[in-house]
Design a protein around this motif. Sequence first.
Motif, PDB file in Angstrom:
ATOM      1  N   PRO A  32       1.160  -1.277  -0.066  1.00 57.92           N
ATOM      2  CA  PRO A  32       0.286   0.134  -0.444  1.00 57.92           C
ATOM      3  C   PRO A  32       0.856   1.204   0.239  1.00 57.92           C
ATOM      4  CG  PRO A  32       0.236  -0.952   2.188  1.00 57.92           C
ATOM      5  CD  PRO A  32       1.265  -2.091   1.527  1.00 57.92           C
ATOM      6  N   MET A  33       0.110   2.560  -0.363  1.00 62.56           N
ATOM      7  CA  MET A  33       1.195   3.697  -0.543  1.00 62.56           C
ATOM      8  C   MET A  33       0.650   4.887  -0.463  1.00 62.56           C
ATOM      9  SD  MET A  33       4.565   4.859  -1.135  1.00 62.56           S
ATOM     10  CE  MET A  33       4.689   3.410  -1.741  1.00 62.56           C
ATOM     11  N   HIS A  34       0.388   6.013   0.379  1.00 61.46           N
ATOM     12  CA  HIS A  34      -0.439   6.966   0.073  1.00 61.46           C
ATOM     13  C   HIS A  34      -0.209   7.761  -1.109  1.00 61.46           C
ATOM     14  CE1 HIS A  34      -1.116  10.914   0.814  1.00 61.46           C
ATOM     15  NE2 HIS A  34      -1.420  11.224   2.530  1.00 61.46           N
ATOM     16  N   PRO A  35      -1.617   8.000  -1.725  1.00 62.61           N
ATOM     17  CA  PRO A  35      -1.878   8.345  -2.647  1.00 62.61           C
ATOM     18  C   PRO A  35      -1.006   9.766  -3.445  1.00 62.61           C
ATOM     19  CG  PRO A  35      -3.948   8.344  -1.598  1.00 62.61           C
ATOM     20  CD  PRO A  35      -3.175   8.052  -0.714  1.00 62.61           C
ATOM     21  N   TRP A  36      -0.456  10.762  -2.997  1.00 52.23           N
ATOM     22  CA  TRP A  36       0.669  11.262  -3.212  1.00 52.23           C
ATOM     23  C   TRP A  36       1.713  11.081  -3.691  1.00 52.23           C
ATOM     24  CZ3 TRP A  36       4.597  13.886  -2.265  1.00 52.23           C
ATOM     25  CH2 TRP A  36       5.114  15.052  -3.606  1.00 52.23           C
ATOM     26  N   GLN A  37       2.145  10.083  -2.478  1.00 58.80           N
ATOM     27  CA  GLN A  37       3.266   9.612  -2.467  1.00 58.80           C
ATOM     28  C   GLN A  37       3.029   8.895  -4.149  1.00 58.80           C
ATOM     29  OE1 GLN A  37       5.822  10.242  -0.600  1.00 58.80           O
ATOM     30  NE2 GLN A  37       7.939   9.053  -1.447  1.00 58.80           N
ATOM     31  N   THR A  42      -4.051  11.505  10.264  1.00 58.74           N
ATOM     32  CA  THR A  42      -4.368  11.774  11.165  1.00 58.74           C
ATOM     33  C   THR A  42      -3.084  13.447  11.408  1.00 58.74           C
ATOM     34  OG1 THR A  42      -1.971  10.757  11.768  1.00 58.74           O
ATOM     35  CG2 THR A  42      -4.472  10.159  12.012  1.00 58.74           C
ATOM     36  N   SER A  43      -3.310  14.000  12.771  1.00 55.38           N
ATOM     37  CA  SER A  43      -2.285  15.338  13.292  1.00 55.38           C
ATOM     38  C   SER A  43      -0.939  15.885  11.964  1.00 55.38           C
ATOM     39  CB  SER A  43      -2.361  15.227  14.077  1.00 55.38           C
ATOM     40  OG  SER A  43      -1.734  14.157  15.669  1.00 55.38           O
ATOM     41  N   SER A  44      -0.512  13.700  12.148  1.00 54.20           N
ATOM     42  CA  SER A  44       1.480  13.921  11.380  1.00 54.20           C
ATOM     43  C   SER A  44       1.391  13.915  10.116  1.00 54.20           C
ATOM     44  CB  SER A  44       1.762  12.961  11.797  1.00 54.20           C
ATOM     45  OG  SER A  44       1.474  11.605  11.102  1.00 54.20           O
ATOM     46  N   VAL A  45      -0.341  13.777   9.706  1.00 50.90           N
ATOM     47  CA  VAL A  45      -0.297  13.882   7.999  1.00 50.90           C
ATOM     48  C   VAL A  45      -0.083  12.688   7.053  1.00 50.90           C
ATOM     49  CG1 VAL A  45      -0.193  15.487   5.829  1.00 50.90           C
ATOM     50  CG2 VAL A  45       0.343  16.625   7.936  1.00 50.90           C
ATOM     51  N   ARG A  46       0.954  12.215   7.891  1.00 46.62           N
ATOM     52  CA  ARG A  46       1.365  11.493   6.491  1.00 46.62           C
ATOM     53  C   ARG A  46       1.024   9.922   7.004  1.00 46.62           C
ATOM     54  NH1 ARG A  46       6.885   9.168   7.231  1.00 46.62           N
ATOM     55  NH2 ARG A  46       7.805  10.706  10.045  1.00 46.62           N
ATOM     56  N   THR A  47       0.271   9.922   8.825  1.00 45.90           N
ATOM     57  CA  THR A  47      -0.172   8.404   9.045  1.00 45.90           C
ATOM     58  C   THR A  47      -1.783   8.831   9.208  1.00 45.90           C
ATOM     59  OG1 THR A  47       1.566   9.324  11.142  1.00 45.90           O
ATOM     60  CG2 THR A  47       0.478   7.142  11.276  1.00 45.90           C
ATOM     61  N   VAL A  48      -2.273   7.203   8.526  1.00 48.19           N
ATOM     62  CA  VAL A  48      -3.507   7.503   8.190  1.00 48.19           C
ATOM     63  C   VAL A  48      -4.179   6.818   9.107  1.00 48.19           C
ATOM     64  CG1 VAL A  48      -2.387   8.300   5.943  1.00 48.19           C
ATOM     65  CG2 VAL A  48      -3.102   5.372   6.063  1.00 48.19           C
ATOM     66  N   TYR A  49      -5.209   6.409   9.306  1.00 50.26           N
ATOM     67  CA  TYR A  49      -6.116   5.802   9.538  1.00 50.26           C
ATOM     68  C   TYR A  49      -7.574   5.767   9.463  1.00 50.26           C
ATOM     69  CZ  TYR A  49      -9.946   4.843  13.359  1.00 50.26           C
ATOM     70  OH  TYR A  49     -10.779   4.733  14.073  1.00 50.26           O
ATOM     71  N   LYS A  60       1.850   4.253   8.463  1.00 47.12           N
ATOM     72  CA  LYS A  60       2.591   5.557   8.478  1.00 47.12           C
ATOM     73  C   LYS A  60       3.515   5.418   7.249  1.00 47.12           C
ATOM     74  CE  LYS A  60       5.773   8.367  11.205  1.00 47.12           C
ATOM     75  NZ  LYS A  60       6.605   8.285  12.221  1.00 47.12           N
ATOM     76  N   PHE A  61       3.566   6.706   6.130  1.00 49.95           N
ATOM     77  CA  PHE A  61       3.773   5.740   5.324  1.00 49.95           C
ATOM     78  C   PHE A  61       5.114   7.680   5.371  1.00 49.95           C
ATOM     79  CE2 PHE A  61      -0.326   5.162   4.056  1.00 49.95           C
ATOM     80  CZ  PHE A  61      -0.240   3.588   3.819  1.00 49.95           C
ATOM     81  N   SER A  62       6.065   7.428   4.047  1.00 52.22           N
ATOM     82  CA  SER A  62       6.954   8.027   3.896  1.00 52.22           C
ATOM     83  C   SER A  62       6.327   9.339   2.315  1.00 52.22           C
ATOM     84  CB  SER A  62       7.920   7.563   2.887  1.00 52.22           C
ATOM     85  OG  SER A  62       8.772   7.338   3.689  1.00 52.22           O
ATOM     86  N   LEU A  63       6.617  10.157   2.844  1.00 47.28           N
ATOM     87  CA  LEU A  63       5.659  11.423   2.399  1.00 47.28           C
ATOM     88  C   LEU A  63       6.896  12.718   1.842  1.00 47.28           C
ATOM     89  CD1 LEU A  63       2.935  12.175   1.520  1.00 47.28           C
ATOM     90  CD2 LEU A  63       2.355  13.044   3.320  1.00 47.28           C
ATOM     91  N   HIS A  64       6.833  12.648   0.459  1.00 45.54           N
ATOM     92  CA  HIS A  64       8.353  13.846   0.532  1.00 45.54           C
ATOM     93  C   HIS A  64       6.913  15.323   0.063  1.00 45.54           C
ATOM     94  CE1 HIS A  64      10.956  10.638  -1.229  1.00 45.54           C
ATOM     95  NE2 HIS A  64      10.939  11.195  -0.772  1.00 45.54           N
ATOM     96  N   SER A 114      10.654  19.726   7.487  1.00 45.42           N
ATOM     97  CA  SER A 114      11.923  19.177   5.969  1.00 45.42           C
ATOM     98  C   SER A 114      10.721  17.231   5.413  1.00 45.42           C
ATOM     99  CB  SER A 114      11.876  18.347   6.932  1.00 45.42           C
ATOM    100  OG  SER A 114      11.924  17.521   8.065  1.00 45.42           O
ATOM    101  N   GLU A 115      10.924  17.506   4.846  1.00 41.48           N
ATOM    102  CA  GLU A 115      10.518  15.923   3.720  1.00 41.48           C
ATOM    103  C   GLU A 115      10.440  14.691   4.919  1.00 41.48           C
ATOM    104  OE1 GLU A 115      12.444  15.145   0.411  1.00 41.48           O
ATOM    105  OE2 GLU A 115      11.117  16.469  -1.096  1.00 41.48           O
ATOM    106  N   ARG A 116       9.420  13.828   5.047  1.00 40.90           N
ATOM    107  CA  ARG A 116       8.936  12.752   5.612  1.00 40.90           C
ATOM    108  C   ARG A 116       9.027  12.289   5.769  1.00 40.90           C
ATOM    109  NH1 ARG A 116       9.435  16.130  10.769  1.00 40.90           N
ATOM    110  NH2 ARG A 116       8.578  18.498  10.642  1.00 40.90           N
TER     111      ARG A 116
END
Length: 349
Positions: free
Chosen positions: A249-254, A286-293, A302-306, A312-314
Amino acid sequence: MNTPKSINLQEYAEKISYTALINCYMKEFTNWSRYLGIPEYDPAIAENLRKTQTDLHIRIDFSSIGCDVYIPVTYFSESGRHLFDFPVLRRVLETDEVSEVDIYGFMALTAEYSKKIYQDIEASTVMDRLNNSIQNLYAYLKHMAENNKSVNNLEMSFIEAERSLILGHILHPVPKSRQGFNGQDLFLYSPETSGRFQLFYFLIDRKNIIEKNADGEPVSKKLGEKIYLLLNPEHQKLWDRFPNHKLVPMHPWQAKHLLSQEDVQIMQEQGALFALGHYGEYFTPTSSVRTVYSEDSPWMFKFSLHVKITNSERINLYPELHRGHDISRLLKTDWGKIYRKIFRRLNLW
């Protein structure tokens, strides 16, 4: 927190951001002091301080760059969360000329002053991030007002609480900066706007995957069994042809970002990777933006997100991933069971 529609939201976003920036400055630098009362022998600044609504000010000594700054204080906190009135005043030491300085002017002064300490500082970079943060906060406040949304209610679910941090970190100079999200990305992928999206799935040759699970069975196996049933017939046949590939799975933006990278495109050409697209339940950040629920999923991801979130890039780093795995294993030992009995309300697994 409710946002009254009568408030000028742009000004409000700048005021909140200005407060965070000043608090951050006072935490990081020491060239400031509390200034109580009106000076008797300094008529230039005295005349202007009398116009403010308080007799307590913060004076920042910028004499090395030819000025000083006075900030009206409405509340001074020993914990560092000070509250201020506006405008902020800047006095040119050579001429005694006093003028108002907005948040961008204050950031410019900070950058100029900091050059003596950090010679490689680039003012345009922090200016871009500051503007991005302010405009994002304005967008979130406007979204709240238009949709009659409230936060910080007495009772909230987990995800409602995660979405409630509208104003951001009180000691960060650019708490809502998210460089990389453009246009509708900001609303789709931000917790403040209750963004919802499906994850993007890849089929990847297992030799290109490192996978561990402190609970034993690989997550990719259970996840694959679930998502396989949702795939369209073409993608099911593709997976049947490549049984040694695993579902990732991947964050769609990533995912969109990765598919634009040359090495990923080469992997596609070689058949080491296939992009399947969006499937499964809807997730929300969630509040971290790159962690999704998702309440329908047994896992949070919890995805990498450029994307430059705040500063900084997370990106997920190998040491962090291994550390999380090792701690999970540790908490399942006899020591972990004893720890859980002692701290019954602390649930870490």
